[in-house]
Design an enzyme around this catalytic site. Structure first.
Site, PDB file in Angstrom:
ATOM      1  NE  ARG A 112      -2.576  -1.106   3.457  1.00 26.21           N
ATOM      2  CZ  ARG A 112      -3.895  -0.906   3.558  1.00 26.21           C
ATOM      3  NH1 ARG A 112      -4.376   0.287   3.745  1.00 26.21           N
ATOM      4  NH2 ARG A 112      -4.733  -1.915   3.488  1.00 26.21           N
ATOM      5  CE1 TYR A 220      -1.482  -8.514  -0.882  1.00 27.63           C
ATOM      6  CE2 TYR A 220      -3.227  -9.820   0.103  1.00 27.63           C
ATOM      7  CZ  TYR A 220      -2.621  -8.595  -0.105  1.00 27.63           C
ATOM      8  OH  TYR A 220      -3.140  -7.468   0.461  1.00 27.63           O
ATOM      9  CG  ASP A 299     -11.719   3.452   5.132  1.00 31.85           C
ATOM     10  OD1 ASP A 299     -12.274   2.866   4.171  1.00 31.85           O
ATOM     11  OD2 ASP A 299     -10.804   2.935   5.796  1.00 31.85           O
TER      12      ASP A 299
END
Ligand code: FAD
Length: 410
Positions: A112, A220, A299
């Site tokens: 991220r 991952y 968010d």
């Protein structure tokens, strides 16, 4: 613009996470100036991996950053779900060329902070965007003609339009509702390690999900395959009971939760950094997230449990939608934000609502529910996209042809 004092700006974005930076970039790409304020002294992301479906990579293409993103992301061939109790494969989803062909854009996993840096670099290269750190918005006062904002350091702004991208604990959300984040009772330990240190016995190029009663482990690769990302989630009795931060969801509780899982799961969960855990929250959906000249996104508007891998993806969808409506109704911001809400609220709310039962389904503990779930999963083929078309297909129904990103233009 680094001095304190008063500033008049046209469009002000509050919050410089993925949602805020993407929104600033999307607006600037339509030829409109935009100013962004961020409370932290620097633009940073906490946490590790991010899954990005075609609905998000389609947005990145429109923002002209998909080339840069693909250079540091990983293109997984498939996502596979296993039973953490016995190692049995339950179901999967083909994510390689078949997925890309169907939706026009790839499914990616990435760090991220890599995404944040790419968005930040694109914003810094865009003359219409101004960015400020160390500005914590503490007051917002909308009027019929403008919005006045005050920061903790005394800096004030007058803006035509204000977009609240200030995250789960959003200050701007208080203009819409007096609510609190909703605790899921679950916490996450997460982190990355060099891929060669990964102890997993599954294909490190896959997205691997292990589900078990009241827990799941997600694994991952990120950073062009150099790092392995792992997230171990479990129901924490101490967190759910409201035990204070330092004493709750301890590493011992993590080990206890994973004790009955198969070796690859238990060993992987034990290998994740134990210095910090993240309690997982969402909020109940809002009836409105745009009002007058103020709108929320990401968010701040629709925080959701992470199980659909859609929080950031939905924030990216918000970004291009906001840019589009502000461009279309250039002289009427109120009309623009009303259109934004009409376009975005139903879809974002669906993701927000669905994430809760989806998490319950992963974490099922009762034998009857488990038997029914597993039978349903086993009966579907990995290349059956009928359950996920609504999420990844182009909502405009346009043919799925990517445009060429500036970075990939020779
Ligand atoms: P944030 O990233 O929270 O940014 C808000 C920004 O506003 C921050 O920089 C903050 O400092 C700033 N701010 C706050 N208050 C103020 C103020 N008063 N004044 C000025 N600035 C302020 N999503 C996906 O799409 N895919 C995934 O795979 C995925 N996995 C996840 C896994 C986990 C474990 C978790 C917890 C979440 C996951 N998500 C995922 C969700 C995703 O991380 C969030 O939805 C996304 O980061 C939200 O971005 P945002 O910009 O809206 O908010």
């Amino acid at each position: 613009m680094t001095d304190h004092g008063h500033h008049d700006v046209r469009t002000l974005v509050v919050g410089g996470g993925i949602g805020g930076l993407a929104t600033a970039l999307a607006i600037a790409r339509t030829g409109r100036p935009v100013h962004l304020v961020e409370q932290a002294p620097a633009f940073t992301e906490v946490g590790a991996g991010l899954q990005l479906g075609a609905n998000a990579t389609r947005v990145m293409d429109r923002l002209g950053v998909l080339g840069a993103v693909e250079a540091v992301a990983v293109h997984p061939e498939r996502a596979v779900m296993f039973d953490a109790r016995n190692g049995e494969k339950l179901t999967g989803l083909t994510l390689g060329s078949l997925y890309r062909q169907r939706y026009g854009f790839p499914y990616l996993v990435m760090h991220r902070s890599d995404l944040l840096q790419i968005l930040l670099d694109a914003c810094l290269a865009e003359p219409l965007i101004t960015l400020e750190n160390n500005r914590t918005v503490i007051e917002v006062a909308p009027t019929a003609d403008d919005v006045l904002l005050k920061c903790a350091d005394g800096t004030t702004y007058r803006a035509d339009v204000v977009l609240g991208a200030d995250g789960l604990h959003s200050r701007l959300r208080r203009l819409f509702i007096d609510d609190e984040p909703v605790s899921s009772g679950y916490v996450a330990y997460r982190g990355t390690m060099p891929i060669e240190d990964a102890t997993t016995q599954v294909d490190v190029n896959d997205i691997v999900l292990w589900v078990g009663p009241r827990l799941h482990l997600m694994q991952y690769p990120v950073r062009a395959g150099a790092l392995y990302n792992q997230v171990a989630v479990f129901y924490s009795k101490t967190f759910a009971a409201g035990v204070p931060d330092s004493d709750r969801a301890t590493p011992d509780e993590l080990d206890e939760a994973y004790a009955a899982t198969v070796d690859p799961v238990r060993i992987s969960a034990a290998s994740i950094s134990r210095t910090r855990h993240w309690p997982l929250f969402d909020r109940d959906p809002l009836e409105h997230f745009a009002q007058g000249r103020v709108a929320l996104l990401g968010d701040a508007a629709h925080p959701m449990l992470q199980v659909l891998g859609q929080g950031a993806c939905q924030a990216l969808e918000d970004a291009v939608c906001l840019a589009g409506v502000l461009d279309e109704h250039v002289d009427n911001p109120v009309k623009a934000l009303t259109a934004y809400e009409q376009l975005r609220l139903p879809r974002a709310t669906t993701c927000q609502r669905l994430a809760r039962p989806w998490a319950d389904m992963w974490h099922l503990a009762d034998p009857v529910g488990l038997a029914l779930r597993d039978r349903a999963f086993r009966s579907r083929a990995d290349d059956d996209y009928s359950d996920v078309d609504w999420l990844y297909a182009d909502p405009t129904g346009q043919p799925a042809t990517p445009t060429t990103s500036p970075e990939t233009t020779p």
